[in-house]
Design an enzyme around this catalytic site. Structure first.
Site, PDB file in Angstrom:
ATOM      1  N   SER A 102       3.041  -2.286  -2.850  1.00 23.56           N
ATOM      2  CA  SER A 102       1.781  -2.105  -2.123  1.00 23.56           C
ATOM      3  C   SER A 102       2.008  -1.363  -0.813  1.00 23.56           C
ATOM      4  O   SER A 102       3.073  -1.478  -0.191  1.00 23.56           O
ATOM      5  CB  SER A 102       1.173  -3.478  -1.826  1.00 23.56           C
ATOM      6  OG  SER A 102       0.114  -3.386  -0.895  1.00 23.56           O
TER       7      SER A 102
ATOM      8  N   TYR B   8       1.359 -11.580   2.253  1.00 18.84           N
ATOM      9  CA  TYR B   8       1.312 -10.780   1.026  1.00 18.84           C
ATOM     10  C   TYR B   8       2.204  -9.543   1.138  1.00 18.84           C
ATOM     11  O   TYR B   8       3.043  -9.283   0.269  1.00 18.84           O
ATOM     12  CB  TYR B   8      -0.131 -10.364   0.718  1.00 18.84           C
ATOM     13  CG  TYR B   8      -0.215  -9.292  -0.337  1.00 18.84           C
ATOM     14  CD1 TYR B   8       0.160  -9.553  -1.650  1.00 18.84           C
ATOM     15  CD2 TYR B   8      -0.667  -8.002  -0.024  1.00 18.84           C
ATOM     16  CE1 TYR B   8       0.106  -8.555  -2.621  1.00 18.84           C
ATOM     17  CE2 TYR B   8      -0.724  -7.014  -0.976  1.00 18.84           C
ATOM     18  CZ  TYR B   8      -0.342  -7.295  -2.283  1.00 18.84           C
ATOM     19  OH  TYR B   8      -0.394  -6.307  -3.241  1.00 18.84           O
TER      20      TYR B   8
ATOM     21  N   LYS C 112       5.951  -8.465  -0.895  1.00 18.76           N
ATOM     22  CA  LYS C 112       6.244  -7.195  -1.568  1.00 18.76           C
ATOM     23  C   LYS C 112       7.485  -6.541  -0.960  1.00 18.76           C
ATOM     24  O   LYS C 112       8.342  -5.999  -1.681  1.00 18.76           O
ATOM     25  CB  LYS C 112       5.043  -6.254  -1.465  1.00 18.76           C
ATOM     26  CG  LYS C 112       3.809  -6.718  -2.239  1.00 18.76           C
ATOM     27  CD  LYS C 112       4.055  -6.698  -3.736  1.00 18.76           C
ATOM     28  CE  LYS C 112       2.782  -6.985  -4.517  1.00 18.76           C
ATOM     29  NZ  LYS C 112       2.990  -6.943  -5.970  1.00 18.76           N
TER      30      LYS C 112
ATOM     31  N   ARG D  63      -9.726   4.856   4.134  1.00 12.01           N
ATOM     32  CA  ARG D  63      -8.745   4.425   3.150  1.00 12.01           C
ATOM     33  C   ARG D  63      -8.575   5.477   2.075  1.00 12.01           C
ATOM     34  O   ARG D  63      -9.460   6.294   1.822  1.00 12.01           O
ATOM     35  CB  ARG D  63      -9.171   3.089   2.510  1.00 12.01           C
ATOM     36  CG  ARG D  63      -9.236   1.916   3.479  1.00 12.01           C
ATOM     37  CD  ARG D  63      -7.865   1.528   3.980  1.00 12.01           C
ATOM     38  NE  ARG D  63      -7.893   0.371   4.868  1.00 12.01           N
ATOM     39  CZ  ARG D  63      -7.922   0.441   6.196  1.00 12.01           C
ATOM     40  NH1 ARG D  63      -7.968   1.631   6.785  1.00 12.01           N
ATOM     41  NH2 ARG D  63      -7.902  -0.651   6.933  1.00 12.01           N
TER      42      ARG D  63
END
Length: 325
Positions: free
Chosen positions: A119, A143, A147, A223
């Site tokens: 990610s 989170y 990763k 984004r």
């Protein structure tokens, strides 16, 4: 082209189901392993399905013993940033400890080809835009840290055991398969595009814009959105590279173009032809103003060519399944 047996933990989820479909289309034998905590059985379009968890070490050994796995594509992570802050141990247990179980079972059965669903969250707040793979990794939530930890584990496994891997750092996955049969389905839904589309259908009353005072052209966050089928294509390219003997690698997966929240809403209004009610709210802690990928590396090294680079097209594929539902 030779056909292989691929194990896909998390293959009943949003991205995983599209990868399974692409693998099947390429003629590979696919074994999907999913505990269905966030995935759906009907999203798996073929191959063998096994309900189970990465916590079940004996099940993992049984799968590797019975099916002669050639490679693993690992997508069985929990992935809600907010939840990871509230329940960090859940994320370390599933995303890190579960991956260690999987890697141990692979090595016991001499399987050394691994593709990891990573990610852009590993980067944290970016220092430079667009973000390259060489950008420092400084994740800002559990989170993202899980990763990043797994990527470090994979690097060590390559050095110690010659386990070769490709880590694919997703930016914002979006859209749905052109067939309209599988697409984004989360409970609860947290992604911007499906939330906007649910507002267009009337399932939701409005969409919230969190922050309108960012240093961007219209004050809202920007984004990078990448179509889920293009993500799936990248996994197949990574698989082919590893099976051909390529060394381990890390790649960004994004379209290298950013869209603001307001731009996404306006495009959704255009695609759906329906009104979308908006409420402006305060910023959420930790949201960086801009996250845009530099994906030159995977384009040059693996020949990745996204088919859905235009956001309006991406939204149209998502709208097809959302409107049907």
């Amino acid at each position: 082209m030779k056909k292989y047996s691929i194990l896909v933990p998390g293959g009943a989820g949003y991205i995983g189901s599209h990868i399974v479909k692409e693998l099947l289309h390429a003629g590979h034998h696919v074994i999907t392993l999913d505990n269905l905590s966030t995935g759906y059985r009907d999203m798996v379009t073929g191959g063998l399905f096994i309900k189970g968890s990465l916590e079940n070490k004996s099940l993992l050994d049984d799968i590797f013993s019975e099916y002669q796995i050639d490679a693993v594509m690992h997508l069985a992570a929990v992935s809600l940033v907010g939840e990871s802050v509230e329940l960090p141990l859940k994320y370390y247990q599933n995303n890190v400890a579960g991956t260690v179980n999987l890697l141990n079972s692979m090595l016991r059965h001499n399987v050394k080809c691994f593709i990891f669903s990573s990610s852009a969250a590993v980067y944290g707040k970016p220092e430079n835009i667009p973000i390259t793979e060489n950008h420092p990794c400084d994740p800002t939530n559990p989170y993202g840290r899980t990763k990043n930890f797994v990527e470090q584990i994979l690097k060590d496994c390559d050095s110690a055991y010659n386990l070769r891997y490709v880590s694919l750092r997703y930016f914002n996955a979006a859209g749905a398969d052109e067939s309209g049969k599988i697409g984004e389905r989360h409970t609860p839904e947290t992604h911007l595009i499906p939330l906007i589309l649910k507002t267009a259908t009337g399932e939701r009353e409005n969409i919230r814009i969190f922050g309108t005072d960012y240093p961007t052209a219209d004050g809202t966050c920007i984004r990078d959105y990448v179509h889920v089928s293009d993500l799936a294509q990248a996994h197949l390219l990574a698989l082919n590279a590893l099976l051909d003997g390529s060394r381990s690698a890390v790649y960004n997966l994004g379209n290298s173009r950013g869209y603001s929240v307001r731009e996404v809403i306006e495009l959704a209004r255009k695609v759906t032809g329906r009104p979308v009610s908006v409420i402006e709210a305060e910023r959420r802690p930790g949201d960086p103003p801009v996250l845009v990928a530099n994906s030159d590396k995977i384009r040059k090294q693996l020949g990745w060519k996204p088919r859905y680079e235009d956001l309006e097209t991406i939204i149209r594929t998502a709208w097809r399944i959302e409107n049907r539902n």
